[in-house]
Design a protein around this motif. Structure first.
Motif, short mmCIF file in Angstrom:
data_model
loop_
_atom_site.label_atom_id
_atom_site.label_comp_id
_atom_site.label_asym_id
_atom_site.label_seq_id
_atom_site.Cartn_x
_atom_site.Cartn_y
_atom_site.Cartn_z
N GLU A 1 -23.55 -3.65 20.31
CA GLU A 1 -23.08 -3.74 21.68
C GLU A 1 -21.62 -4.17 21.68
O GLU A 1 -21.21 -5.00 20.88
N GLU A 2 -20.89 -3.62 22.60
CA GLU A 2 -19.46 -3.93 22.69
C GLU A 2 -19.22 -5.44 22.83
O GLU A 2 -18.31 -5.99 22.22
N ARG A 3 -20.05 -6.12 23.59
CA ARG A 3 -19.85 -7.56 23.83
C ARG A 3 -20.02 -8.41 22.57
O ARG A 3 -19.62 -9.57 22.55
N LYS A 33 -27.87 0.07 15.12
CA LYS A 33 -28.86 1.00 15.65
C LYS A 33 -28.14 2.13 16.37
O LYS A 33 -27.05 1.94 16.91
N ASN A 34 -28.75 3.29 16.35
CA ASN A 34 -28.19 4.46 17.02
C ASN A 34 -26.74 4.76 16.63
O ASN A 34 -25.92 5.11 17.46
N PHE A 55 -20.36 -1.57 6.61
CA PHE A 55 -21.40 -1.59 7.63
C PHE A 55 -22.72 -1.51 6.87
O PHE A 55 -23.07 -0.47 6.32
N ALA A 56 -23.43 -2.63 6.83
CA ALA A 56 -24.57 -2.78 5.92
C ALA A 56 -25.92 -2.46 6.55
O ALA A 56 -26.94 -2.54 5.88
N GLY A 57 -25.95 -2.16 7.83
CA GLY A 57 -27.23 -1.86 8.47
C GLY A 57 -28.10 -3.11 8.57
O GLY A 57 -27.62 -4.23 8.48
N TYR A 58 -29.38 -2.87 8.73
CA TYR A 58 -30.33 -4.00 8.80
C TYR A 58 -30.70 -4.40 7.39
O TYR A 58 -30.91 -3.55 6.52
N ARG A 59 -30.78 -5.70 7.15
CA ARG A 59 -30.97 -6.23 5.80
C ARG A 59 -32.11 -7.23 5.77
O ARG A 59 -32.39 -7.88 6.76
N ASN A 60 -32.70 -7.38 4.58
CA ASN A 60 -33.72 -8.40 4.36
C ASN A 60 -33.18 -9.55 3.52
O ASN A 60 -33.91 -10.48 3.22
#
Length: 170
Positions: A1-3, A33-34, A55-60
């Motif tokens: 999100e921009e914010r 996302k997206n 930009f690592a995406g979602y991580r565990n």
């Protein structure tokens, strides 16, 4: 999100690159996302900063990533709350730079365990980042104080103590 302030982070990295000061830094942005990273990747295209942003995406493995990091930043430009990510960064011993917004500013003590920036002010972010690189003693003091702040104010044990005290006073 921009914010969430990713644009501020990217602009800060570009500013560091333009000042020939980007070498000690690597920005890791988690979540995506997206294909939300696409406009930011476009901002970086062809710049020296491009090599210093992932930009690592979602991580565990967020805990491991935080423990190997130098500083935490939450550069939100719009409403943000008291975030768990800010507490997690502090608990990892990261000095924390946050936008001076209602919930976020409650997470740190500026000059003790982190610093505030005016929302959207990437130049202030750059100044604080460079200050931490140039002043290892301040970085170390803020790192120790960050961890201690979580233990003193935000740990589960402390929250139970405060809640119990409130209940007893009723």
């Amino acid at each position: 999100e921009e914010r969430k302030g990713v644009r501020v982070l990217i602009n800060a990295m570009i500013e560091l690159a333009n000042k020939d000061k980007v070498v000690p830094f690597h920005l890791l942005v988690c979540g995506n996302k997206n294909n939300e990273s696409q406009p930011f990747e476009a901002m970086l295209k062809g710049s020296e900063a491009e090599k210093h942003v992932t930009f690592a995406g979602y991580r565990n493995d967020i805990a491991e990533l935080m423990s190997s990091s130098f500083v935490g930043v939450i550069a939100s430009t719009g409403w943000d709350s008291f975030t768990m990510s800010s507490v997690e960064m502090l608990a990892s011993g990261l000095p924390l730079i946050v936008s001076e917004l209602q919930g976020l500013k409650e997470t740190i003590e500026p000059g003790i365990c982190g610093e505030y920036i005016e929302p959207g002010n990437e130049s202030a972010l750059v100044a604080h980042l460079l200050n931490y690189v140039d002043n290892k003693t301040i970085h170390q003091k803020h790192s120790i104080a960050a961890r201690q702040r979580v233990l003193d104010k935000f740990s589960k044990v402390r929250q139970i103590q405060l809640l119990s005290k409130q209940i007893e006073s009723c």
